[in-house]
Design a protein around this motif. Structure first.
Motif, PDB file in Angstrom:
ATOM      1  N   ASN A 157       0.804  -1.215   0.000  1.00  0.00           N
ATOM      2  CA  ASN A 157       0.000   0.000   0.000  1.00  0.00           C
ATOM      3  C   ASN A 157       0.844   1.274   0.000  1.00  0.00           C
ATOM      4  O   ASN A 157       0.368   2.325   0.407  1.00  0.00           O
ATOM      5  CB  ASN A 157      -0.937  -0.008   1.212  1.00  0.00           C
ATOM      6  N   VAL A 158       2.097   1.167  -0.430  1.00  0.00           N
ATOM      7  CA  VAL A 158       2.979   2.330  -0.575  1.00  0.00           C
ATOM      8  C   VAL A 158       3.252   2.535  -2.055  1.00  0.00           C
ATOM      9  O   VAL A 158       3.705   1.628  -2.747  1.00  0.00           O
ATOM     10  CB  VAL A 158       4.300   2.126   0.194  1.00  0.00           C
ATOM     11  N   ALA A 159       2.978   3.749  -2.544  1.00  0.00           N
ATOM     12  CA  ALA A 159       3.215   4.058  -3.961  1.00  0.00           C
ATOM     13  C   ALA A 159       4.606   4.622  -4.194  1.00  0.00           C
ATOM     14  O   ALA A 159       5.225   4.359  -5.221  1.00  0.00           O
ATOM     15  CB  ALA A 159       2.170   5.051  -4.463  1.00  0.00           C
ATOM     16  N   ALA A 160       5.104   5.404  -3.233  1.00  0.00           N
ATOM     17  CA  ALA A 160       6.421   6.027  -3.409  1.00  0.00           C
ATOM     18  C   ALA A 160       6.966   6.474  -2.062  1.00  0.00           C
ATOM     19  O   ALA A 160       6.211   6.717  -1.116  1.00  0.00           O
ATOM     20  CB  ALA A 160       6.327   7.226  -4.354  1.00  0.00           C
ATOM     21  N   LEU A 161       8.294   6.569  -2.006  1.00  0.00           N
ATOM     22  CA  LEU A 161       8.981   7.103  -0.830  1.00  0.00           C
ATOM     23  C   LEU A 161       9.977   8.163  -1.286  1.00  0.00           C
ATOM     24  O   LEU A 161      10.777   7.925  -2.198  1.00  0.00           O
ATOM     25  CB  LEU A 161       9.738   6.004  -0.079  1.00  0.00           C
ATOM     26  N   ASP A 162       9.925   9.332  -0.655  1.00  0.00           N
ATOM     27  CA  ASP A 162      10.957  10.344  -0.829  1.00  0.00           C
ATOM     28  C   ASP A 162      11.904  10.218   0.349  1.00  0.00           C
ATOM     29  O   ASP A 162      11.465  10.295   1.505  1.00  0.00           O
ATOM     30  CB  ASP A 162      10.340  11.739  -0.876  1.00  0.00           C
ATOM     31  N   ALA A 163      13.182  10.017   0.049  1.00  0.00           N
ATOM     32  CA  ALA A 163      14.130   9.709   1.113  1.00  0.00           C
ATOM     33  C   ALA A 163      15.403  10.511   0.951  1.00  0.00           C
ATOM     34  O   ALA A 163      15.705  11.050  -0.122  1.00  0.00           O
ATOM     35  CB  ALA A 163      14.444   8.211   1.101  1.00  0.00           C
ATOM     36  N   ILE A 164      16.150  10.588   2.044  1.00  0.00           N
ATOM     37  CA  ILE A 164      17.490  11.173   2.038  1.00  0.00           C
ATOM     38  C   ILE A 164      18.481  10.030   2.204  1.00  0.00           C
ATOM     39  O   ILE A 164      18.394   9.253   3.159  1.00  0.00           O
ATOM     40  CB  ILE A 164      17.654  12.207   3.155  1.00  0.00           C
ATOM     41  N   ARG A 170      18.878  13.684  -1.925  1.00  0.00           N
ATOM     42  CA  ARG A 170      17.457  13.364  -1.874  1.00  0.00           C
ATOM     43  C   ARG A 170      17.115  12.476  -3.066  1.00  0.00           C
ATOM     44  O   ARG A 170      17.589  12.698  -4.176  1.00  0.00           O
ATOM     45  CB  ARG A 170      16.620  14.640  -1.895  1.00  0.00           C
ATOM     46  N   ALA A 171      16.278  11.477  -2.836  1.00  0.00           N
ATOM     47  CA  ALA A 171      15.945  10.533  -3.901  1.00  0.00           C
ATOM     48  C   ALA A 171      14.495  10.112  -3.768  1.00  0.00           C
ATOM     49  O   ALA A 171      13.971   9.985  -2.659  1.00  0.00           O
ATOM     50  CB  ALA A 171      16.862   9.309  -3.830  1.00  0.00           C
ATOM     51  N   ARG A 172      13.857   9.877  -4.913  1.00  0.00           N
ATOM     52  CA  ARG A 172      12.473   9.386  -4.918  1.00  0.00           C
ATOM     53  C   ARG A 172      12.463   7.948  -5.425  1.00  0.00           C
ATOM     54  O   ARG A 172      12.984   7.646  -6.504  1.00  0.00           O
ATOM     55  CB  ARG A 172      11.586  10.256  -5.796  1.00  0.00           C
ATOM     56  N   PHE A 173      11.857   7.077  -4.647  1.00  0.00           N
ATOM     57  CA  PHE A 173      11.760   5.666  -5.000  1.00  0.00           C
ATOM     58  C   PHE A 173      10.299   5.357  -5.315  1.00  0.00           C
ATOM     59  O   PHE A 173       9.418   5.542  -4.475  1.00  0.00           O
ATOM     60  CB  PHE A 173      12.256   4.793  -3.848  1.00  0.00           C
ATOM     61  N   ASP A 174      10.054   4.881  -6.537  1.00  0.00           N
ATOM     62  CA  ASP A 174       8.695   4.564  -6.951  1.00  0.00           C
ATOM     63  C   ASP A 174       8.746   3.553  -8.090  1.00  0.00           C
ATOM     64  O   ASP A 174       9.762   2.861  -8.283  1.00  0.00           O
ATOM     65  CB  ASP A 174       7.923   5.828  -7.331  1.00  0.00           C
ATOM     66  N   ALA A 175       7.676   3.493  -8.888  1.00  0.00           N
ATOM     67  CA  ALA A 175       7.573   2.458  -9.928  1.00  0.00           C
ATOM     68  C   ALA A 175       7.915   2.979 -11.320  1.00  0.00           C
ATOM     69  O   ALA A 175       7.544   2.363 -12.305  1.00  0.00           O
ATOM     70  CB  ALA A 175       6.163   1.870  -9.912  1.00  0.00           C
ATOM     71  N   ARG A 176       8.641   4.072 -11.421  1.00  0.00           N
ATOM     72  CA  ARG A 176       8.936   4.613 -12.754  1.00  0.00           C
ATOM     73  C   ARG A 176       9.960   3.750 -13.508  1.00  0.00           C
ATOM     74  O   ARG A 176      10.689   2.959 -12.904  1.00  0.00           O
ATOM     75  CB  ARG A 176       9.416   6.051 -12.634  1.00  0.00           C
ATOM     76  N   ARG A 177      10.014   3.925 -14.802  1.00  0.00           N
ATOM     77  CA  ARG A 177      10.936   3.167 -15.650  1.00  0.00           C
ATOM     78  C   ARG A 177      12.374   3.569 -15.343  1.00  0.00           C
ATOM     79  O   ARG A 177      12.641   4.711 -14.928  1.00  0.00           O
ATOM     80  CB  ARG A 177      10.630   3.424 -17.115  1.00  0.00           C
ATOM     81  N   PRO A 178      13.339   2.664 -15.549  1.00  0.00           N
ATOM     82  CA  PRO A 178      14.742   2.986 -15.249  1.00  0.00           C
ATOM     83  C   PRO A 178      15.230   4.253 -15.928  1.00  0.00           C
ATOM     84  O   PRO A 178      15.954   5.054 -15.325  1.00  0.00           O
ATOM     85  CB  PRO A 178      15.498   1.753 -15.751  1.00  0.00           C
ATOM     86  N   GLN A 182      16.140   9.212 -11.288  1.00  0.00           N
ATOM     87  CA  GLN A 182      17.288  10.058 -10.993  1.00  0.00           C
ATOM     88  C   GLN A 182      18.560   9.219 -11.125  1.00  0.00           C
ATOM     89  O   GLN A 182      18.547   8.010 -10.865  1.00  0.00           O
ATOM     90  CB  GLN A 182      17.208  10.608  -9.566  1.00  0.00           C
ATOM     91  N   PRO A 183      19.668   9.839 -11.489  1.00  0.00           N
ATOM     92  CA  PRO A 183      20.913   9.064 -11.639  1.00  0.00           C
ATOM     93  C   PRO A 183      21.283   8.267 -10.398  1.00  0.00           C
ATOM     94  O   PRO A 183      21.692   7.102 -10.499  1.00  0.00           O
ATOM     95  CB  PRO A 183      21.947  10.149 -11.950  1.00  0.00           C
ATOM     96  N   ALA A 184      21.131   8.886  -9.213  1.00  0.00           N
ATOM     97  CA  ALA A 184      21.505   8.177  -7.978  1.00  0.00           C
ATOM     98  C   ALA A 184      20.615   6.964  -7.761  1.00  0.00           C
ATOM     99  O   ALA A 184      21.084   5.893  -7.338  1.00  0.00           O
ATOM    100  CB  ALA A 184      21.406   9.133  -6.787  1.00  0.00           C
ATOM    101  N   VAL A 185      19.326   7.119  -8.061  1.00  0.00           N
ATOM    102  CA  VAL A 185      18.394   6.006  -7.888  1.00  0.00           C
ATOM    103  C   VAL A 185      18.641   4.937  -8.951  1.00  0.00           C
ATOM    104  O   VAL A 185      18.594   3.735  -8.661  1.00  0.00           O
ATOM    105  CB  VAL A 185      16.946   6.509  -7.949  1.00  0.00           C
ATOM    106  N   ARG A 186      18.918   5.362 -10.170  1.00  0.00           N
ATOM    107  CA  ARG A 186      19.172   4.409 -11.263  1.00  0.00           C
ATOM    108  C   ARG A 186      20.389   3.537 -10.938  1.00  0.00           C
ATOM    109  O   ARG A 186      20.378   2.314 -11.168  1.00  0.00           O
ATOM    110  CB  ARG A 186      19.394   5.172 -12.571  1.00  0.00           C
ATOM    111  N   ALA A 187      21.422   4.154 -10.392  1.00  0.00           N
ATOM    112  CA  ALA A 187      22.625   3.386 -10.053  1.00  0.00           C
ATOM    113  C   ALA A 187      22.309   2.311  -9.021  1.00  0.00           C
ATOM    114  O   ALA A 187      22.776   1.162  -9.114  1.00  0.00           O
ATOM    115  CB  ALA A 187      23.705   4.328  -9.541  1.00  0.00           C
TER     116      ALA A 187
END
Length: 973
Positions: A157-164, A170-178, A182-187
């Motif tokens: 029941n979690v769609a996304a998390l904004d985290a440090i 700062r990074a956003r974790f969700d269901a978007r395509r690679p 963001q570069p940091a999240v993609r890595a």
């Protein structure tokens, strides 16, 4: 420059490094205690980022914390604690069409659902701690709840998390395509995906195939193995990797949550079982009816609930005979007819399973809600056990497939018996996760028994292909078992994930990967060298000097008086840090925390401070220290904790003990002398009221707030204008100091109403020539226990002839009457105090009792006012008699009574008059009481039985509140 100094120069929020504050944050609802480096309470997201930057530069570990209610030790550690709960608690985004809401981590679940209700939506991960748990903590633990069979766990029941991240990005974790990341999240995503692919076979082999699996990291998001996929379209959502990571991978800044429509209709069937085994065996068949919940309450819990006067009528409505267990089976949806049909199907199924007539049908919302409250109180009921043996959380949420549930619970019960203990079962039969806490003494042999039971329980879980960690996470108590559950390859994969996110191991270290042993006693709250200081208390705490035999359930008193074996300390240690006092819904607990939101002003914070002081962890004279005084300072002695706290922590009585110790050491202030000696001053003030009322001219010099109007002394006191007339009386009025000297019209009104009801009224009177009687309340409030005892003895002596005849003793002021019923029982006055308490009633309580017995004859006429707003005194609510006020007011024809959903009025005796407490007092009243009264029309009665409450209402609204006796007097025909 030190970490503390840098933080103070950098952030706007509070920075706490003192010993007492660190001690208060050293524990959660687990068995562990680890002192943090310090605490930061950021005011906003910018403050949060700055605090993390400072900690990173100082190479300090970071521990994110919400309500601090984790049962496995997730929120304690040698780190800089970041407390999200005070300020980072806002709803920052809402999309009704998408059914999504974005919140900061400190938002409490019940508060969010109250915010969502007008929109027809709710967040359905409905954990039993919903009144205090934060969404950030729920995400950290991957919380579940009673209805997870329908709605899934937090991770579903979690769609996304904004985290440090650990490096400050700062990074956003969700269901978007690679390619959209963001570069940091993609890595990170690429490396985790590669790791998952490499271990795909091991994931398929080692991850338990049950819905309730919250151990380790959710590496299976790439190849869902559970009964419920993480997303409906099976796409990968990197936010789900962070859910359940317990703050070890990143610091959550915002959560975007998936919402569900509020069910329009619910029905409940309560299935009664002749044996516990039959209940467990039936669960696998009941879930095929697709209920929203199937919750267990066993025989022990039924008996404990029936022993509670508030719960007994509720649980009795659900029982058929004497079942060994009941299952609460709920159906919910849009059409009532469909839910009623489901309920009938349940009845038919139980008949097919050989249990015809075993279902109590509850199609109406009221009884359903009441019974669910009893179920939610399951842990609270169980944790109220006195003595050193306590139910300990370490295997309480193992999950097994439903077809094995009956055999698993039977064999684990045998394991408990083997080790000389027992456990009470309750909770989520729908998903094979039953809560059970063996009773262990963690001061003595508890650690060894815990290890032995855990090893045998784990073997059962493995045999039945279940999950060792099914709901409450890993923390300190279960991280050791992550390697056991997932094997060496996946354990190494988890370590790789940790290193990828947090290469310096600064985010909540020691949880999930590279853990300590669960039975490392150096980490326990009760460490091997734990010992209480020598202290002779002023009150009698012998009721807490009990030893609990886990095998026989016997409780035996270790003494009959005094505190020879630490009864005061044991009373303090009843707090298990569950955090129920953090709730903000209706009730009394805890009014000062509702205003400040500071841990120090929480019942739990005060209890922790006292425990640390009594065990010498704050120094040898800590009970007399300013740190302890500061912790007790805003306690308004509302008694809310005595009623609302699951373990019955009575902070009001503890405050008396602390004030007595401090008074004996440091003496009394002039203000305390004036307050305490109010009963002794009264005879002089009655003779010269005009002179004593001039005290208002110098009240700031005494320490009273200049904004307050002091009560006005009266020359025409009740006792000076009333005959005693004890002969042939049927009731006796106790004229308390406040009503007699400041508002005698209330006592006159009560007398007239009682006489109109056919009673012959006597008045309790002291011996000839002595001053008026007093319960000793003012002396207790100022720590003068000896003087309070003297006053109590005078009162008991005066009441003795009436008590001997069985006459009801009627009180008008709740705080004074309940001093007779409660605090006076701790003064060591024996049988006389007990008998007087049994005969003591509030005015409205007595009338309600007479009405119920069919003995009340009171002719009343309608009033011009048709509505009454009722504010309950804290002690009326704490002792469960507010309903009597409502019942008595309904005797007035055509009068609609509306209780005000309020906590303490904020006046609380002398508290609201004291200059340093004035602002806090008003803030308490402004939470709901004063705004509600201001909105009331001039033709609405305001009813408040407490003298403090009436004065607060007058000061804050200019409205004049009446005692219920005055309302009835106005209505006398």
């Amino acid at each position: 420059m030190s970490l503390e100094q840098t933080l103070r120069r950098t952030v706007k929020g509070e920075v706490l490094f003192d010993r007492a504050s660190r001690g208060r944050y050293a524990t959660d609802a687990s068995i562990y205690q680890i002192e943090p480096v310090g605490i930061v309470i950021p005011t906003d997201e910018t403050d949060l980022a700055l605090a993390l930057d400072v900690a990173r530069d100082a190479k300090a570990a970071i521990l994110p914390r919400g309500a601090g209610t984790s049962q496995c030790g997730q929120t304690v550690g040698e780190a800089l604690v970041i407390d999200f709960s005070k300020h980072l608690r806002n709803v920052v985004g809402f999309d009704k069409d998408r059914a999504e809401v974005t919140v900061q981590p400190g938002v409490v679940l019940d508060q969010l659902n109250a915010w969502l209700k007008p929109h027809g939506l709710w967040y359905p991960v409905d954990v039993s701690t919903s009144a205090q748990c934060t969404l950030g903590g729920m995400a950290g633990n991957n919380s579940c709840g009673s209805r997870s069979i329908r709605y899934g766990n937090m991770v579903h029941n979690v769609a996304a998390l904004d985290a440090i991240l650990a490096d400050g990005k700062r990074a956003r974790f969700d269901a978007r395509r690679p390619e959209d990341m963001q570069p940091a999240v993609r890595a990170i995503a690429d490396r985790v995906a590669a790791l998952a692919v490499a271990e795909q076979d091991e994931i398929a082999r080692m991850y338990p195939k049950v819905l309730r699996r919250v151990g380790g990291y959710n590496l299976d998001i790439f190849f869902p193995q559970s009964e419920r996929p993480y997303t409906t379209d099976n796409s990968v959502n990197l936010a789900h990797l962070l859910v359940g990571s317990e703050g070890t991978l990143a610091v959550t800044e915002r959560l975007t949550l998936k919402l569900s429509p509020l069910p329009r209709h619910k029905t409940l069937g309560v299935v009664n079982f002749p044996s516990f085994y039959k209940a467990m065996d039936s669960a696998q068949h009941i879930v095929k009816l697709k209920p929203t919940a199937v919750e267990l309450v066993d025989r022990t819990m039924i008996d404990l609930a029936r022993a509670n006067p508030a719960f007994r009528p509720v649980i009795d409505r659900a029982l058929i005979g004497k079942p060994e267990a009941i299952l609460l089976v709920e159906f919910a949806g849009e059409e009532r007819e469909a839910q009623v049909r489901d309920l009938k199907r349940l009845v038919e199924l139980m008949a097919d399973l050989g249990l015809p007539g075993s279902v109590v049908e509850m199609p109406d919302p009221g009884p359903q809600a009441a019974l669910w409250e009893v179920r939610k109180a399951g842990l609270n009921i169980m944790m109220s056990m006195k003595g050193d043996g306590k139910p300990v959380s370490f295997i309480e949420d193992c999950a097994v497939p439903l077809e094995h549930l009956a055999n698993y619970t039977q064999r684990l019960t045998e394991v408990f018996e083997k080790h000389g203990t027992r456990g009470t079962w309750y909770a989520h039969a729908s998903v094979g996760t039953l809560h059970v806490r063996p009773i262990l003494d963690m001061r003595r042999d508890g650690a060894a028994k815990m290890r032995a039971i855990a090893e045998e329980a784990s073997a059962l879980v493995r045999e039945y292909k279940g999950a060792y960690s099914g709901e409450h996470g890993d923390g300190l108590v279960r991280s050791e078992w992550v390697a056991w559950q997932f094997g060496p390859r996946l354990t190494k994969a988890f370590e790789s994930i940790k290193e990828l996110f947090d290469p310096d191991n600064r985010l909540n270290p020691g949880k999930i990967v590279r853990p300590t042993r669960m039975d490392d006693r150096s980490l326990f709250r009760f460490k091997p060298d734990y010992k209480n200081i020598d202290y002779k208390p002023a009150l009698d705490w012998s009721a807490w000097n009990v030893q609990n035999d886990a095998r026989t359930e016997n409780l035996t008193a270790a003494g009959t008086g005094g505190d020879a074996s630490g009864g005061f300390a044991k009373a303090v240690e009843m707090c298990n840090n569950n955090g129920h006092c953090r709730k903000f819904d209706a009730g009394t607990m805890c009014p000062s925390f509702r205003v400040t939101r500071d841990e120090v002003h929480l019942t739990r914070g005060r209890a922790n401070t006292l425990r640390l002081a009594l065990s010498g962890q704050l120094g040898s004279d800590a009970l007399l220290s300013d740190a302890v005084a500061a912790a007790m300072d805003l306690c308004v002695s509302c008694k809310g904790c005595k009623r609302d706290c699951p373990t019955g922590v009575d902070m009001a009585r503890m405050k008396i003990e602390v004030k007595s110790a401090r008074r004996m050491s440091k003496g009394l202030s002039l203000r305390d002398r004036v307050i305490g000696d109010l009963p002794a001053i009264a005879p002089w003030a009655r003779r010269l009221p005009w002179l004593f009322n001039l005290a208002s001219l110098i009240q700031p010099l005494i320490g009273f707030a200049k904004e307050r109007r002091l009560p006005r002394w009266r020359g025409d006191t009740f006792l000076s204008t009333t005959a005693v007339d004890a002969e042939n009386a049927t009731v006796v009025i106790f004229a308390d100091t406040f009503s007699n000297n400041f508002e005698p019209e209330i006592l006159h009104a009560a007398r007239r109403v009682l006489e109109a009801a056919g009673h012959r009224v006597a008045v309790a009177w002291p011996e000839l020539g002595a001053r008026a009687l007093c319960c000793g309340r003012t002396y207790l409030a100022t720590g003068q226990v000896d003087k309070a005892r003297d006053e109590a003895e005078r009162l008991l002596e005066a009441l003795a002839p009436f008590v001997a005849r069985g006459l009801p003793v009627i009180g008008l002021e709740p705080s004074c009457l309940f001093t007779l019923r409660d605090e006076m029982q701790g003064l060591g006055l024996g049988e006389a105090a007990r008998r007087a308490a049994e005969n003591a009633f509030l005015f409205e309580e007595f009338l309600a009792r007479e009405k119920k017995a069919g003995r009340l004859s009171l002719a009343l006429k309608p009033l011009p006012e048709k509505t009454a707003l009722l504010h309950g005194h804290c002690h009326q609510k704490a002792f469960g008699v507010l309903s009597a006020v409502q019942e008595v007011l309904t005797l007035v024809p055509d009068l609609a009574v509306k209780p005000i959903e309020s906590s303490c009025c904020g006046m609380a005796g002398s508290f609201g008059y004291e200059a340093e407490h004035y602002d806090t007092s008003i803030a308490m009243a402004e939470l709901s009481l004063l705004p509600t009264i201001r909105k009331a029309g001039a033709d609405t009665l305001i009813v408040a039985d407490g003298t403090s409450c009436r004065h607060q209402i007058a000061d804050g609204t200019t409205r004049h509140a009446l005692h219920v006796a005055q309302v009835l007097e106005k209505a006398l025909a």
